[in-house]
Design a protein around this motif. Structure first.
Motif, PDB file in Angstrom:
ATOM      1  N   ASP A   1      31.215  61.471  35.211  1.00  0.00           N
ATOM      2  CA  ASP A   1      31.782  60.629  34.153  1.00  0.00           C
ATOM      3  C   ASP A   1      32.880  59.700  34.672  1.00  0.00           C
ATOM      4  O   ASP A   1      33.537  59.008  33.892  1.00  0.00           O
ATOM      5  CB  ASP A   1      32.346  61.494  33.020  1.00  0.00           C
ATOM      6  N   LEU A   2      33.075  59.650  35.997  1.00  0.00           N
ATOM      7  CA  LEU A   2      34.176  58.864  36.541  1.00  0.00           C
ATOM      8  C   LEU A   2      33.817  57.373  36.630  1.00  0.00           C
ATOM      9  O   LEU A   2      32.773  57.000  37.155  1.00  0.00           O
ATOM     10  CB  LEU A   2      34.583  59.390  37.912  1.00  0.00           C
ATOM     11  N   VAL A   3      34.743  56.540  36.156  1.00  0.00           N
ATOM     12  CA  VAL A   3      34.606  55.084  36.204  1.00  0.00           C
ATOM     13  C   VAL A   3      35.641  54.541  37.186  1.00  0.00           C
ATOM     14  O   VAL A   3      36.821  54.878  37.105  1.00  0.00           O
ATOM     15  CB  VAL A   3      34.820  54.459  34.808  1.00  0.00           C
ATOM     16  N   THR A   4      35.195  53.704  38.103  1.00  0.00           N
ATOM     17  CA  THR A   4      36.078  53.129  39.117  1.00  0.00           C
ATOM     18  C   THR A   4      36.506  51.725  38.733  1.00  0.00           C
ATOM     19  O   THR A   4      35.670  50.870  38.413  1.00  0.00           O
ATOM     20  CB  THR A   4      35.375  53.080  40.478  1.00  0.00           C
ATOM     21  N   PHE A   5      37.800  51.475  38.778  1.00  0.00           N
ATOM     22  CA  PHE A   5      38.370  50.138  38.615  1.00  0.00           C
ATOM     23  C   PHE A   5      38.841  49.662  39.981  1.00  0.00           C
ATOM     24  O   PHE A   5      39.641  50.343  40.639  1.00  0.00           O
ATOM     25  CB  PHE A   5      39.556  50.157  37.649  1.00  0.00           C
ATOM     26  N   ALA A   6      38.349  48.512  40.409  1.00  0.00           N
ATOM     27  CA  ALA A   6      38.815  47.881  41.648  1.00  0.00           C
ATOM     28  C   ALA A   6      39.760  46.762  41.259  1.00  0.00           C
ATOM     29  O   ALA A   6      39.365  45.799  40.575  1.00  0.00           O
ATOM     30  CB  ALA A   6      37.635  47.327  42.439  1.00  0.00           C
ATOM     31  N   LEU A   7      41.013  46.885  41.673  1.00  0.00           N
ATOM     32  CA  LEU A   7      42.061  45.934  41.300  1.00  0.00           C
ATOM     33  C   LEU A   7      42.496  45.151  42.531  1.00  0.00           C
ATOM     34  O   LEU A   7      42.620  45.700  43.621  1.00  0.00           O
ATOM     35  CB  LEU A   7      43.262  46.657  40.699  1.00  0.00           C
ATOM     36  N   GLY A   8      42.756  43.868  42.360  1.00  0.00           N
ATOM     37  CA  GLY A   8      43.183  43.017  43.465  1.00  0.00           C
ATOM     38  C   GLY A   8      44.431  43.541  44.151  1.00  0.00           C
ATOM     39  O   GLY A   8      45.298  44.165  43.527  1.00  0.00           O
ATOM     40  N   CYS A   9      44.538  43.273  45.466  1.00  0.00           N
ATOM     41  CA  CYS A   9      45.632  43.792  46.294  1.00  0.00           C
ATOM     42  C   CYS A   9      46.287  42.655  47.066  1.00  0.00           C
ATOM     43  O   CYS A   9      45.595  41.768  47.572  1.00  0.00           O
ATOM     44  CB  CYS A   9      45.084  44.838  47.258  1.00  0.00           C
ATOM     45  N   SER A  10      47.609  42.731  47.203  1.00  0.00           N
ATOM     46  CA  SER A  10      48.337  41.670  47.903  1.00  0.00           C
ATOM     47  C   SER A  10      48.033  41.636  49.392  1.00  0.00           C
ATOM     48  O   SER A  10      48.289  40.615  50.046  1.00  0.00           O
ATOM     49  CB  SER A  10      49.847  41.831  47.685  1.00  0.00           C
TER      50      SER A  10
END
Length: 267
Positions: free
Chosen positions: A114-123
């Motif tokens: 049930d895990l959902v991955t969020f990929a967030l921008g990185c500096s």
């Protein structure tokens, strides 16, 4: 075993991911695979995913969403080929009931369908552009992780999540600071322009020598500390919100993607 924080031997995204998977890369990914986007990871049960997405949409500076997986998906083709979200990051953090429960090199054994991955921008993604334009990046030059700090900058509550922003800091001489602002403004999906320059006390930071995450770096008397919104922000928010279960990257230990930086830059 190669555990050097800033090994330059992994020049492509695939090499960096494979090295992390094999346990050869265990340190920070700053400076690796120049020209490709690195991402912060937030992995949550599907029950909390919609609320977290609303939180990211309300706070795009620290939480710029680049991709969201289907529940249970460890590949997320938008990020790269032959990618395994549960094994291709040098270091992960596992949270239980709002507390950091474990730090580990892979999370296959605690993965859930049930895990959902969020990929967030990185500096880290815009640092290559800074270096290409002659703007030095102190933590890379010193072979350290970037300095990251909790602040008094309140976030917009949404989706059951709230808290304060975490920032990353890079010191520059005045001319270089101006250039850094110009360059990073072109990268809104990887935090974009800084949120503060100068006196750290104005955003609730007491001492630059003692970052809350990452490593301290040298700051000259004639240099200006410049602060960007940081993708570690969600980790602090998860703890403040008492989330039952979550997985993230360890600060500074990113997932290196196949996405070229040119795809997230305003040309």
């Amino acid at each position: 075993m190669v555990s050097s924080t800033f090994s330059r031997s992994f020049s492509t995204p695939a090499e960096a991911r494979q090295a992390a998977r094999d346990g050869l890369l265990t340190g920070s990914t700053a400076g690796l695979a120049s020209g490709y986007v690195q991402v912060n990871l937030v992995i949550l049960p599907e029950e909390q995913a919609n609320g977290f997405l609303r939180f990211c949409q309300a706070n795009p500076k620290p939480c710029p969403v680049l991709a969201v997986s289907e529940p249970g998906d460890r590949q997320c083709a938008l990020l790269g080929k032959d990618l395994d979200i549960a094994r291709d990051v040098p270091s992960y953090r596992v949270y239980r009931n709002g507390q950091l429960a474990d730090t580990r090199n892979e999370v296959s054994d605690v993965w859930r369908d049930d895990l959902v991955t969020f990929a967030l921008g990185c500096s880290f993604s815009f640092e290559h552009a800074l270096i290409q334009n002659g703007v030095p990046v102190r933590h890379i030059d010193e072979g350290r992780n970037v300095s990251m700090y909790k602040t008094s900058l309140a976030l917009q509550p949404a989706g059951g999540f709230s808290g304060h922003m975490v920032v990353s800091m890079r010191p520059f001489l005045a001319e270089a600071a101006i250039r850094a602002v110009q360059i990073t403004t072109r990268f809104p999906q990887t935090h974009g322009a800084p949120v503060h320059l100068g006196d750290p006390a104005l955003i609730g930071i007491e001492d630059l020598d003692f970052p809350d995450y990452g490593d301290s770096v040298s700051v000259g008397r004639d240099e200006i500390p410049v602060f960007w919104a940081c993708g570690v922000t969600p980790q602090q928010v998860l703890m403040d919100s008492g989330i039952e279960f979550a997985i993230t990257h360890t600060p500074g230990h990113m997932l290196v993607t196949d996405i070229p930086e040119s795809q997230v830059a305003l040309l």
